[in-house]
Design a protein around this motif. Structure first.
Motif, mmCIF file in Angstrom:
data_model
loop_
_atom_site.group_PDB
_atom_site.id
_atom_site.type_symbol
_atom_site.label_atom_id
_atom_site.label_comp_id
_atom_site.label_asym_id
_atom_site.label_seq_id
_atom_site.Cartn_x
_atom_site.Cartn_y
_atom_site.Cartn_z
ATOM 1 N N GLN A 1 -67.102 -60.447 -90.556
ATOM 2 C CA GLN A 1 -65.861 -60.878 -89.903
ATOM 3 C C GLN A 1 -64.918 -61.545 -90.905
ATOM 4 O O GLN A 1 -65.337 -62.408 -91.681
ATOM 5 C CB GLN A 1 -66.166 -61.897 -88.784
ATOM 6 C CG GLN A 1 -66.786 -61.309 -87.549
ATOM 7 C CD GLN A 1 -68.296 -61.335 -87.577
ATOM 8 O OE1 GLN A 1 -68.906 -61.515 -88.619
ATOM 9 N NE2 GLN A 1 -68.906 -61.168 -86.414
ATOM 10 N N GLY A 2 -63.670 -61.138 -90.858
ATOM 11 C CA GLY A 2 -62.652 -61.802 -91.668
ATOM 12 C C GLY A 2 -62.672 -61.451 -93.143
ATOM 13 O O GLY A 2 -61.982 -62.083 -93.949
ATOM 14 N N GLN B 1 -62.862 -54.772 -80.563
ATOM 15 C CA GLN B 1 -63.484 -56.012 -80.152
ATOM 16 C C GLN B 1 -62.648 -57.235 -80.468
ATOM 17 O O GLN B 1 -62.292 -58.007 -79.588
ATOM 18 C CB GLN B 1 -64.823 -56.119 -80.867
ATOM 19 C CG GLN B 1 -65.560 -57.374 -80.551
ATOM 20 C CD GLN B 1 -66.945 -57.295 -81.120
ATOM 21 O OE1 GLN B 1 -67.604 -56.264 -81.011
ATOM 22 N NE2 GLN B 1 -67.373 -58.361 -81.742
ATOM 23 N N ARG B 2 -62.358 -57.420 -81.737
ATOM 24 C CA ARG B 2 -61.571 -58.595 -82.117
ATOM 25 C C ARG B 2 -60.226 -58.552 -81.409
ATOM 26 O O ARG B 2 -59.554 -57.521 -81.384
ATOM 27 C CB ARG B 2 -61.344 -58.593 -83.630
ATOM 28 C CG ARG B 2 -60.369 -59.674 -84.045
ATOM 29 C CD ARG B 2 -59.955 -59.519 -85.467
ATOM 30 N NE ARG B 2 -58.821 -60.359 -85.761
ATOM 31 C CZ ARG B 2 -58.586 -60.869 -86.961
ATOM 32 N NH1 ARG B 2 -59.413 -60.604 -87.944
ATOM 33 N NH2 ARG B 2 -57.533 -61.609 -87.170
ATOM 34 N N PRO B 3 -59.819 -59.688 -80.827
ATOM 35 C CA PRO B 3 -58.545 -59.709 -80.113
ATOM 36 C C PRO B 3 -57.404 -59.187 -80.985
ATOM 37 O O PRO B 3 -57.182 -59.680 -82.079
ATOM 38 C CB PRO B 3 -58.350 -61.196 -79.778
ATOM 39 C CG PRO B 3 -59.718 -61.774 -79.760
ATOM 40 C CD PRO B 3 -60.527 -60.975 -80.726
ATOM 41 N N ASN B 4 -56.733 -58.161 -80.488
ATOM 42 C CA ASN B 4 -55.527 -57.608 -81.096
ATOM 43 C C ASN B 4 -55.724 -57.010 -82.495
ATOM 44 O O ASN B 4 -54.780 -56.899 -83.263
ATOM 45 C CB ASN B 4 -54.413 -58.654 -81.095
ATOM 46 C CG ASN B 4 -54.113 -59.117 -79.677
ATOM 47 O OD1 ASN B 4 -54.807 -59.996 -79.168
ATOM 48 N ND2 ASN B 4 -53.160 -58.499 -79.030
ATOM 49 N N GLN C 1 -53.473 -53.893 -82.554
ATOM 50 C CA GLN C 1 -52.063 -54.169 -82.876
ATOM 51 C C GLN C 1 -51.903 -54.490 -84.357
ATOM 52 O O GLN C 1 -50.934 -54.097 -84.986
ATOM 53 C CB GLN C 1 -51.524 -55.352 -82.058
ATOM 54 C CG GLN C 1 -51.141 -54.997 -80.637
ATOM 55 C CD GLN C 1 -52.321 -55.115 -79.700
ATOM 56 O OE1 GLN C 1 -53.482 -55.071 -80.123
ATOM 57 N NE2 GLN C 1 -52.026 -55.252 -78.430
ATOM 58 N N GLN C 2 -52.843 -55.259 -84.873
ATOM 59 C CA GLN C 2 -52.772 -55.613 -86.301
ATOM 60 C C GLN C 2 -52.718 -54.350 -87.150
ATOM 61 O O GLN C 2 -51.875 -54.213 -88.039
ATOM 62 C CB GLN C 2 -53.993 -56.473 -86.664
ATOM 63 C CG GLN C 2 -53.976 -57.001 -88.094
ATOM 64 C CD GLN C 2 -55.294 -57.682 -88.474
ATOM 65 O OE1 GLN C 2 -56.235 -57.754 -87.669
ATOM 66 N NE2 GLN C 2 -55.372 -58.182 -89.688
ATOM 67 N N VAL D 1 -49.361 -52.528 -86.782
ATOM 68 C CA VAL D 1 -48.293 -53.132 -87.589
ATOM 69 C C VAL D 1 -48.433 -52.702 -89.043
ATOM 70 O O VAL D 1 -47.451 -52.309 -89.693
ATOM 71 C CB VAL D 1 -48.330 -54.677 -87.479
ATOM 72 C CG1 VAL D 1 -47.365 -55.309 -88.475
ATOM 73 C CG2 VAL D 1 -47.999 -55.121 -86.064
ATOM 74 N N SER E 1 -59.442 -55.228 -77.878
ATOM 75 C CA SER E 1 -59.682 -56.569 -77.331
ATOM 76 C C SER E 1 -60.763 -56.516 -76.253
ATOM 77 O O SER E 1 -60.635 -57.123 -75.192
ATOM 78 C CB SER E 1 -58.404 -57.196 -76.783
ATOM 79 O OG SER E 1 -57.428 -57.273 -77.783
ATOM 80 N N GLY F 1 -65.540 -56.562 -87.510
ATOM 81 C CA GLY F 1 -66.395 -57.373 -88.368
ATOM 82 C C GLY F 1 -67.724 -57.597 -87.674
ATOM 83 O O GLY F 1 -67.800 -57.651 -86.448
ATOM 84 N N MET G 1 -74.548 -54.772 -83.104
ATOM 85 C CA MET G 1 -73.324 -54.376 -83.807
ATOM 86 C C MET G 1 -73.615 -53.508 -85.034
ATOM 87 O O MET G 1 -72.825 -52.630 -85.388
ATOM 88 C CB MET G 1 -72.530 -55.622 -84.212
ATOM 89 C CG MET G 1 -71.832 -56.309 -83.060
ATOM 90 S SD MET G 1 -70.568 -55.258 -82.300
ATOM 91 C CE MET G 1 -69.269 -55.338 -83.545
#
Ligand SMILES: Nc1nc2c(ncn2[C@@H]2O[C@H](COP(=O)(O)OP(=O)(O)OP(=O)(O)O)[C@@H](O)[C@H]2O)c(=O)[nH]1
Ligand SMILES: Nc1nc2c(ncn2[C@@H]2O[C@H](COP(=O)(O)OP(=O)(O)OP(=O)(O)O)[C@@H](O)[C@H]2O)c(=O)[nH]1
Ligand SMILES: [K+]
Ligand SMILES: [Mg+2]
Ligand SMILES: [Mg+2]
Lengths: 315, 299
Positions: free
Chosen positions: B109-110, B139-142, B145-146, B149, B165, B195, B203
């Motif tokens: 993650q991240g 899974q990870r919120p938005n 969309q990320q 963009v 999400s 992630g 996962m």
């Protein structure tokens, strides 16, 4: 399994346990030095006793008497403002959501401020968290001034009579002076309306020795009052926070144990030390511990179900 | 912040400059300094150990005893050994004989996967490819969309049939993206995934399922340059759980020494192919082993 004498292997094992947990050379040497003195005084003979002493030393290093309460709800007049900062991808936005969840579960009202106007869809992400936990989200134009979004969030919180305003900021690496200056400005602009109750530095538990530098610079720029150590549900032990607390006096207040809204817990020194010393600790050891402590195993993934924030209570 | 290795070693070697063969005590003292330097740079302990072992062997050899300046010679050896490990067989991205080429991204993650997806897309587009991004982090919120963009910024199509999400099946999206790519003449498909922790079996199984459904030509493991000792456990988990064909080191624009590069190279046996060096789409470069070796040693 204990040996009769403390041979080099026993000491090497101690050193390795600490190094592998990201405690770092300097702190490790300091802890081992103290251990050697105590072993001499106490006449410690077995490796098992030595592990016991190590546990005591680590616990002492983290000072359980440290005040780790989160100053998260206002005085009734103004909301408490919490500023959430840290390097990229550490878990700031998620932690904002989780803290809001806890506060709301305890009957408080929360405003979230999306002062990350930079990263793609960062404000959307916070907005999703706002919906998930039931809090207002104040956002500004994409690419806009983060300080003015933060200012607006605090203003909205005050006008709505909210108990807490959580300001999420963009991730930034501490060696980027321009971005660090920007963060200093965000804080100063917020302070025009009153003091910031908490500045929380989010540190990813997988972080190595750079974590200390993160803490040093962020503390310099915005007076960090507490650390949230995230991603402790993995195999990383997060030992760098020992150096952070000892060098900078900044304690860990909360830990992150997953991606769901309830995966937040107060930092418990003894639990942390036990997990750090448990070489066999596997899948989400700390998460399990946290669940156990609250009277049952924690569910594995809790994204979509609405349990209560049972593991952590706001003061 | 740290003394460079040459400063550390100069103390040991001042006394024996030009005196020929190193004593075992000298070698041990040297090894201790190297060990310290590597640990402060976050190289994982097991990797440090095997590295030191090799360096010690070479220190006992003729090249050091014959050197005019044994200190400089040892540093040269350390540097060479690092570059050898970090470099390995450097290679370029492998492309499929029959397009689309599939590049799957995986990591904690991240770590920087989604950002890298955008960067890769732009980089490949600038080389006259027609890449397509696939939003398989549902899974990870938005996250969707990320990616959208970033795709827009890169001027690259984003295949995102599900809102994400928490909604949608990432394996299905990844699988169906291939037919979509073929229909729209995209020659490269870059799959962004959620992630995940190495210990998260569910996962990791999902990642393996995405892999099986898309048969990637490259599975790139994205790892944060700030990571510490956990690099080994994590790299092992992704190596065994998903299979890694190449590594991308992210956030190298920071001031972490990046010893994880060594750990991950050693554990996976796969080349570090790219460096991510900022948040913007153009902050991306191929990986330079020599620079990384100097960085790890603080030189
Ligand atoms: N396993 C686990 N994942 C976490 C935890 N906290 C956050 N994450 C995940 O880590 C990733 C990054 O989290 P974010 O909250 O977006 O991090 P951030 O610091 O806001 O990131 P930027 O704003 O991009 O700098 C997301 O995939 C989160 O779901 C945690 O405690 N455990
Ligand atoms: N400074 C810097 N930031 C980076 C770099 N790569 C990514 N980031 C930032 O790191 C954060 C996380 O990046 P993402 O691309 O969202 O990471 P991810 O692996 O997709 O995260 P999850 O999907 O939540 O697992 C964002 O704030 C990015 O802008 C880099 O090379 N340097
Ligand atoms: K990270
Ligand atoms: Mg964020
Ligand atoms: Mg992503």
């Amino acid at each position: 399994l204990s040996r009769d004498r403390l041979d080099d292997d026993a000491w090497e094992e101690i050193e390795e346990t600490l190094l592998m947990a990201d405690v770092g050379l300097e702190s490790t040497n300091r802890i081992v030095e103290r251990l050697r003195e105590r072993v001499k005084v106490l006449g410690t003979r077995t490796a098992e006793e030595l592990r016991g002493l190590l546990s005591e030393e680590l616990t002492a290093a983290l000072d359980p008497s440290f005040d780790r309460a989160l100053n998260a709800t206002g005085d009734g007049e103004r909301p408490a403002v919490l500023l959430v900062v840290g390097v990229n991808g550490a878990g700031k936005t998620t932690t904002c959501g989780k803290i809001a969840r806890v506060l709301i579960a305890d009957g408080h009202s929360v405003v979230l401020g999306a002062a990350d106007t930079f990263r793609a869809a960062a404000a959307d992400q916070l907005e999703t968290w706002g919906k998930r936990v039931g809090s207002t989200v104040v956002r500004g134009p994409e690419g806009g001034d983060p300080a003015s979004v933060a200012f607006d969030a605090v203003k909205t919180g005050t006008e709505q009579g909210a108990d807490s305003v959580l300001v999420d900021t963009a991730g930034r690496l501490q060696n980027k002076t321009g971005l660090m200056d920007e963060l200093g400005k965000v804080k100063r602009v917020i302070e025009k309306q009153g003091p910031v109750a908490e500045t929380l530095l989010i540190i990813d538990a997988t972080t190595g020795q750079n974590g200390l530098e993160q803490a040093r610079v962020f503390t310099e720029v915005c007076q960090v009052t507490g650390v949230v150590l995230t991603k402790l549900d993995g195999t990383a032990k997060g030992g760098i926070v020992i150096a952070v607390q000892q060098t900078l006096g900044v304690p860990v207040k909360l830990i992150g144990l997953g991606e769901g809204p309830d995966d937040l817990a107060p930092f418990d020194v003894q639990q942390f030390v036990d997990a750090l010393l448990d070489d066999s600790r596997s899948v989400g050891g700390l998460k399990r511990l946290a669940g156990d402590r609250a009277g049952g195993p924690a569910p594995r993934r809790e994204h979509e179900h609405g349990g209560t924030a049972r593991r952590y209570r706001a003061p | 912040m740290f003394d460079s290795l040459s400063e550390r070693l100069s103390g040991i070697f001042n006394s024996l400059r030009g005196k020929g063969r190193l004593s075992e005590a000298d070698i041990d003292a040297t090894a201790r300094e190297i060990r310290m330097a590597l640990l402060e740079a976050d190289v994982a302990l097991p990797v440090v150990k095997s590295f030191i072992h090799n360096v010690k062997e070479r220190c006992r050899g003729a090249e050091v005893s014959k050197a005019l300046n044994p200190g400089q010679q040892v540093i040269k050896i350390v540097n060479e050994e690092l570059i050898t490990i970090l470099g390995g067989e450097a290679r370029r991205l492998s492309f499929a004989k029959n397009p689309p080429t599939v590049i799957m991204l995986a990591g904690l993650q991240g770590a920087g996967k989604t950002t890298l997806a955008g960067k890769l897309a732009k980089w490949l587009k600038d080389q006259n490819h027609q890449p397509m991004l696939v939003a398989a982090d549902l899974q990870r919120p938005n996250a969707v969309q990320q990616l959208q963009v970033l795709g827009e910024r890169a001027g690259v199509e984003v295949y995102a049939p599900e809102p994400g999400s928490g909604v949608g099946d990432p394996v299905k999206v990844a699988k169906e993206s291939l037919a979509h790519a073929t229909r729209h003449a995209r020659d490269i498909v870059i799959i962004d995934t959620a992630g995940r922790l190495g210990v998260d079996e569910e996962m990791m199984a999902q990642a393996a399922a995405i892999r099986d459904a898309t048969n990637p030509d490259e599975t790139l493991f994205v790892i944060d340059a700030m990571i510490g000792q956990d690099a080994v456990a994590t790299a092992e988990a992704f190596r065994d759980g998903v299979g890694i064909s190449g590594v991308v080191l992210s956030k190298l624009d920071g001031d972490a020494r990046g010893g994880a590069a060594l750990s991950v190279r050693q554990v996976t046996g796969q080349p570090i192919m790219f460096a991510s060096i900022g948040e913007k789409l153009e902050d991306f470069d191929v990986f330079y082993p020599e620079r990384m070796a100097s960085r790890i040693l603080g030189m």
